[in-house]
Motif scaffolding. Structure first.
Motif, PDB file in Angstrom:
ATOM      1  N   LEU A 296      18.049 -53.791 -31.182  1.00 15.89           N
ATOM      2  CA  LEU A 296      19.178 -53.000 -31.691  1.00 15.89           C
ATOM      3  C   LEU A 296      18.812 -52.154 -32.905  1.00 15.89           C
ATOM      4  O   LEU A 296      19.646 -51.393 -33.402  1.00 15.89           O
ATOM      5  N   VAL A 297      17.561 -52.326 -33.416  1.00 16.27           N
ATOM      6  CA  VAL A 297      17.187 -51.713 -34.696  1.00 16.27           C
ATOM      7  C   VAL A 297      17.335 -50.197 -34.656  1.00 16.27           C
ATOM      8  O   VAL A 297      17.829 -49.573 -35.592  1.00 16.27           O
ATOM      9  N   ASN A 298      16.900 -49.567 -33.572  1.00 10.27           N
ATOM     10  CA  ASN A 298      16.902 -48.101 -33.498  1.00 10.27           C
ATOM     11  C   ASN A 298      18.092 -47.542 -32.704  1.00 10.27           C
ATOM     12  O   ASN A 298      18.014 -46.455 -32.127  1.00 10.27           O
ATOM     13  N   THR A 299      19.185 -48.307 -32.607  1.00  5.75           N
ATOM     14  CA  THR A 299      20.374 -47.845 -31.901  1.00  5.75           C
ATOM     15  C   THR A 299      21.519 -47.617 -32.875  1.00  5.75           C
ATOM     16  O   THR A 299      21.450 -48.011 -34.046  1.00  5.75           O
ATOM     17  N   ASP A 300      22.597 -46.995 -32.412  1.00  3.06           N
ATOM     18  CA  ASP A 300      23.776 -46.747 -33.258  1.00  3.06           C
ATOM     19  C   ASP A 300      24.740 -47.911 -33.243  1.00  3.06           C
ATOM     20  O   ASP A 300      25.726 -47.920 -33.982  1.00  3.06           O
ATOM     21  N   THR A 301      24.478 -48.912 -32.423  1.00  2.00           N
ATOM     22  CA  THR A 301      25.384 -50.060 -32.313  1.00  2.00           C
ATOM     23  C   THR A 301      24.995 -51.127 -33.330  1.00  2.00           C
ATOM     24  O   THR A 301      23.824 -51.495 -33.442  1.00  2.00           O
ATOM     25  N   THR A 302      25.982 -51.627 -34.098  1.00  2.00           N
ATOM     26  CA  THR A 302      25.696 -52.705 -35.038  1.00  2.00           C
ATOM     27  C   THR A 302      25.604 -54.032 -34.290  1.00  2.00           C
ATOM     28  O   THR A 302      26.065 -54.154 -33.148  1.00  2.00           O
ATOM     29  N   LEU A 303      25.038 -55.015 -34.960  1.00  2.00           N
ATOM     30  CA  LEU A 303      24.895 -56.335 -34.353  1.00  2.00           C
ATOM     31  C   LEU A 303      26.270 -56.942 -34.035  1.00  2.00           C
ATOM     32  O   LEU A 303      26.479 -57.515 -32.960  1.00  2.00           O
ATOM     33  N   VAL A 304      27.219 -56.796 -34.967  1.00  2.00           N
ATOM     34  CA  VAL A 304      28.556 -57.370 -34.765  1.00  2.00           C
ATOM     35  C   VAL A 304      29.242 -56.703 -33.560  1.00  2.00           C
ATOM     36  O   VAL A 304      29.837 -57.384 -32.711  1.00  2.00           O
ATOM     37  N   GLU A 305      29.133 -55.375 -33.481  1.00  2.00           N
ATOM     38  CA  GLU A 305      29.750 -54.673 -32.342  1.00  2.00           C
ATOM     39  C   GLU A 305      29.134 -55.119 -31.023  1.00  2.00           C
ATOM     40  O   GLU A 305      29.842 -55.339 -30.023  1.00  2.00           O
ATOM     41  N   HIS A 306      27.818 -55.261 -31.026  1.00  2.00           N
ATOM     42  CA  HIS A 306      27.132 -55.680 -29.804  1.00  2.00           C
ATOM     43  C   HIS A 306      27.584 -57.083 -29.369  1.00  2.00           C
ATOM     44  O   HIS A 306      27.836 -57.319 -28.180  1.00  2.00           O
ATOM     45  N   LEU A 307      27.685 -57.991 -30.323  1.00  2.00           N
ATOM     46  CA  LEU A 307      28.098 -59.356 -29.992  1.00  2.00           C
ATOM     47  C   LEU A 307      29.530 -59.382 -29.451  1.00  2.00           C
ATOM     48  O   LEU A 307      29.835 -60.079 -28.471  1.00  2.00           O
ATOM     49  N   GLN A 308      30.409 -58.632 -30.101  1.00  2.00           N
ATOM     50  CA  GLN A 308      31.813 -58.627 -29.659  1.00  2.00           C
ATOM     51  C   GLN A 308      31.962 -57.993 -28.275  1.00  2.00           C
ATOM     52  O   GLN A 308      32.770 -58.444 -27.454  1.00  2.00           O
ATOM     53  N   ASN A 309      31.184 -56.934 -27.984  1.00  2.00           N
ATOM     54  CA  ASN A 309      31.258 -56.290 -26.675  1.00  2.00           C
ATOM     55  C   ASN A 309      30.666 -57.180 -25.590  1.00  2.00           C
ATOM     56  O   ASN A 309      31.180 -57.254 -24.471  1.00  2.00           O
ATOM     57  N   THR A 310      29.571 -57.863 -25.916  1.00  2.00           N
ATOM     58  CA  THR A 310      28.840 -58.646 -24.918  1.00  2.00           C
ATOM     59  C   THR A 310      29.515 -59.970 -24.604  1.00  2.00           C
ATOM     60  O   THR A 310      29.503 -60.441 -23.456  1.00  2.00           O
ATOM     61  N   PHE A 311      30.126 -60.601 -25.604  1.00  2.00           N
ATOM     62  CA  PHE A 311      30.605 -61.973 -25.425  1.00  2.00           C
ATOM     63  C   PHE A 311      32.122 -62.098 -25.552  1.00  2.00           C
ATOM     64  O   PHE A 311      32.651 -63.203 -25.749  1.00  2.00           O
ATOM     65  N   SER A 312      32.835 -60.977 -25.476  1.00  2.00           N
ATOM     66  CA  SER A 312      34.296 -61.037 -25.611  1.00  2.00           C
ATOM     67  C   SER A 312      34.925 -61.909 -24.520  1.00  2.00           C
ATOM     68  O   SER A 312      35.971 -62.525 -24.718  1.00  2.00           O
ATOM     69  N   SER A 313      34.264 -61.979 -23.353  1.00  2.00           N
ATOM     70  CA  SER A 313      34.825 -62.777 -22.253  1.00  2.00           C
ATOM     71  C   SER A 313      34.867 -64.260 -22.572  1.00  2.00           C
ATOM     72  O   SER A 313      35.629 -65.012 -21.958  1.00  2.00           O
ATOM     73  N   THR A 314      34.063 -64.711 -23.544  1.00  2.00           N
ATOM     74  CA  THR A 314      34.035 -66.145 -23.874  1.00  2.00           C
ATOM     75  C   THR A 314      35.260 -66.570 -24.669  1.00  2.00           C
ATOM     76  O   THR A 314      35.453 -67.757 -24.931  1.00  2.00           O
ATOM     77  N   LEU A 315      36.088 -65.596 -25.084  1.00  2.00           N
ATOM     78  CA  LEU A 315      37.281 -65.917 -25.870  1.00  2.00           C
ATOM     79  C   LEU A 315      38.511 -66.140 -24.992  1.00  2.00           C
ATOM     80  O   LEU A 315      39.604 -66.345 -25.497  1.00  2.00           O
ATOM     81  N   LYS A 316      38.348 -66.071 -23.682  1.00  2.00           N
ATOM     82  CA  LYS A 316      39.487 -66.317 -22.799  1.00  2.00           C
ATOM     83  C   LYS A 316      40.028 -67.726 -23.012  1.00  2.00           C
ATOM     84  O   LYS A 316      39.276 -68.693 -23.024  1.00  2.00           O
TER      85      LYS A 316
END
Length: 515
Positions: free
Chosen positions: A490-510
């Protein structure tokens, strides 16, 4: 090598534990590091550089400069092998300071140049700032106060802008205040001392570091006023130093005893003078004794290495001789085949029995170790019960508050969780089992301490609260966040670590509710 899977992770956890405690207790950090079996390369592959970097920090805290230098050299050696250039940069800066302090300036600047190159390779955003600030510190040590101030003032706003690690700004203010004191410019000295005091409650600064610098500044004032024969002012600042004596480094403590001895001598108080001179002598003897002890240990290490080299050379010589002997035996084999066969068979039987005995001994030791580790894991059971209670809470905000309460109770009622060989991940993974299953499946390259930080970031905790949970500093959490981003590209991308985690694992909050 038999080390793999959980056994390997067990030793990685010891390195993680040492990293957590290094800012608060060097003794605890060292105990975790010493618990890793030798040779450490076999038990913590890929993290040997981090091991030696942490050990160097411990020896630096103990003022064991010989051991500090030795561990820093090893940290650089293994960091190059493991391509962990941030650790190589940190170790090079440390060696620079150490060598400059003892007057080896040319060699010191070679390491500073290496540090600059290492930091460029690892893209650590504060690395080059650290390199430039340590150059100013060299001028400070030389007593070139004007040159030091010129450099610091040109960079002061840059230091002040670093909000997530105010240590750089505090260190600059400490040097500016001390420099102006010795330049007899008390107006500017008090100006920067007042600014220094505003950092007292800053959460990114370890209290030990703040009070250590504050005590040193009071001693600087006392030193200058004693030179002016202004005894009342000298006593005032020495009394302020006395309140912070527990935080002083040994160099600052030595100056403190010397100043008290000199001011009592000036006042004709011979008895008090003797008391402080005796304290100074005891401190010097303690430092001298530790230096001798460190020298002996380093010499023992060198002697051991030399013995191993001699043994290897003897083995090579023996192997060469054996090869020649076998050639001769082969030429005579037609005449002596039966005799030679029986003789070699006897030797092989003896060697086989000795090998079996050695393997049995190793197996017995490993079984004993496994039994001890199993006993330590029993501690986790009671804590898991409380974690399960938290996991049943459906409201995310309420769950976060309960997690805070859990850690607050742990900090109050237990010396530390990891003191009892607890696996931190085992405690929190039942809070959201699906999250931990999914992140381990997608990113197997993350170690358990990094997964824990990912979970807290995913749950919305800020760096300061995560540092509280893990009993470490905000700076340490920030450094680990950078490593995680690097590992998952993620170092050279525009996405922050927090945004990436929330987008990737949001389904686990069901199944959870959000206030």
């Amino acid at each position: 090598m038999f080390v793999s899977g959980q056994t390997e992770n067990q030793y990685f956890r010891l390195v993680d534990s040492a990293d957590i405690h290094i800012d608060t207790s060097s003794e605890k950090a060292l105990s975790f590091l010493e618990a890793i079996p030798k040779p450490i390369e076999d038990f913590i592959p890929g993290r040997v550089a981090e091991y030696y970097a942490l050990k160097a920090l411990v020896h630096d805290d103990f003022n064991e400069y010989t051991k500090y230098h030795q561990c820093s050299i090893l940290a650089i050696k293994y960091a190059e092998k493991e391509e962990d250039f941030c650790i190589a940069g940190e170790a090079s800066v440390g060696i620079y300071s150490n060598m400059y302090f003892i007057g080896k300036h040319d060699a010191a600047y070679e390491y500073l140049a290496k540090a600059r190159e290492y930091y460029k390779k690892c893209d650590y955003k504060y690395g080059l700032i650290e390199v430039t600030q340590v150059e100013a510190y060299a001028k400070f040590l030389d007593g070139d106060y004007i040159a030091c101030n010129t450099f610091l003032l040109s960079e002061l706003e840059n230091y002040k802008s670093i909000k997530d690690d105010a240590y750089y700004y505090m260190f600059a203010l400490y040097m500016l205040t001390s420099n102006y004191i010795y330049l007899d410019d008390f107006k500017n000295a008090h100006k920067y001392f007042d600014e220094f005091k505003t950092l007292k409650e800053n959460n990114t600064i370890a209290k030990y570091n703040y009070f250590s610098f504050e005590g040193a500044i009071h001693s600087c004032f006392a030193d200058v006023f004693l030179g002016k024969k202004e005894i009342d002012s000298t006593h005032f600042y020495l009394q302020n130093s006395s309140k912070l004596v527990d935080y002083m480094s040994e160099d600052a403590l030595r100056d403190y005893y010397r100043l008290y001895a000199d001011v009592n001598k000036y006042e004709g108080n011979i008895e008090n003078t003797k008391v402080y001179i005796d304290s100074l002598v005891l401190l010097q003897n303690k430092i001298h004794g530790r230096t001798i002890e460190a020298s002996f240990e380093v010499n023992d290490s060198l002697a051991k290495a030399e013995s191993e080299l001699i043994a290897q050379n003897e083995k090579k010589t023996f192997n060469s001789f054996l090869a020649g002997f076998i050639v001769v035996i082969l030429l005579l084999l037609s005449l002596l085949s039966l005799f030679y066969y029986r003789k070699q068979k006897s030797k092989l039987d003896t060697y086989s029995r000795e090998t079996d005995n050695s393997l049995s001994y190793l197996k017995s030791n490993n079984e004993q170790l496994a039994t001890k580790v199993y006993g330590l894991e029993e501690y986790i059971k009671n804590l898991k019960k409380e974690v399960k209670q938290i996991s049943r809470t459906e409201c995310i905000e309420h769950q976060k508050e309960k997690i805070k309460d859990l850690y607050k109770n742990l900090h109050i009622n237990s010396s530390t969780l990891l003191d009892k060989s607890e696996n931190h991940l085992d405690l929190v993974n039942e809070l959201n089992i699906e999250f931990f299953r999914k992140i381990e499946e997608i990113y197997p390259q993350l170690n358990k301490s990094e997964i824990i930080i990912c979970y807290y970031l995913f749950m919305g905790f800020p760096n300061k609260e995560i540092a509280l949970f893990l009993n470490t500093t905000v700076r340490s959490v920030e450094s680990r966040r950078y490593r995680i981003s690097k590992k998952i590209d993620l170092v050279n991308t525009d996405t922050t670590l927090v945004e990436h985690l929330q987008n990737t694992f949001s389904s686990t909050l069901k199944g959870f509710q959000v206030d």
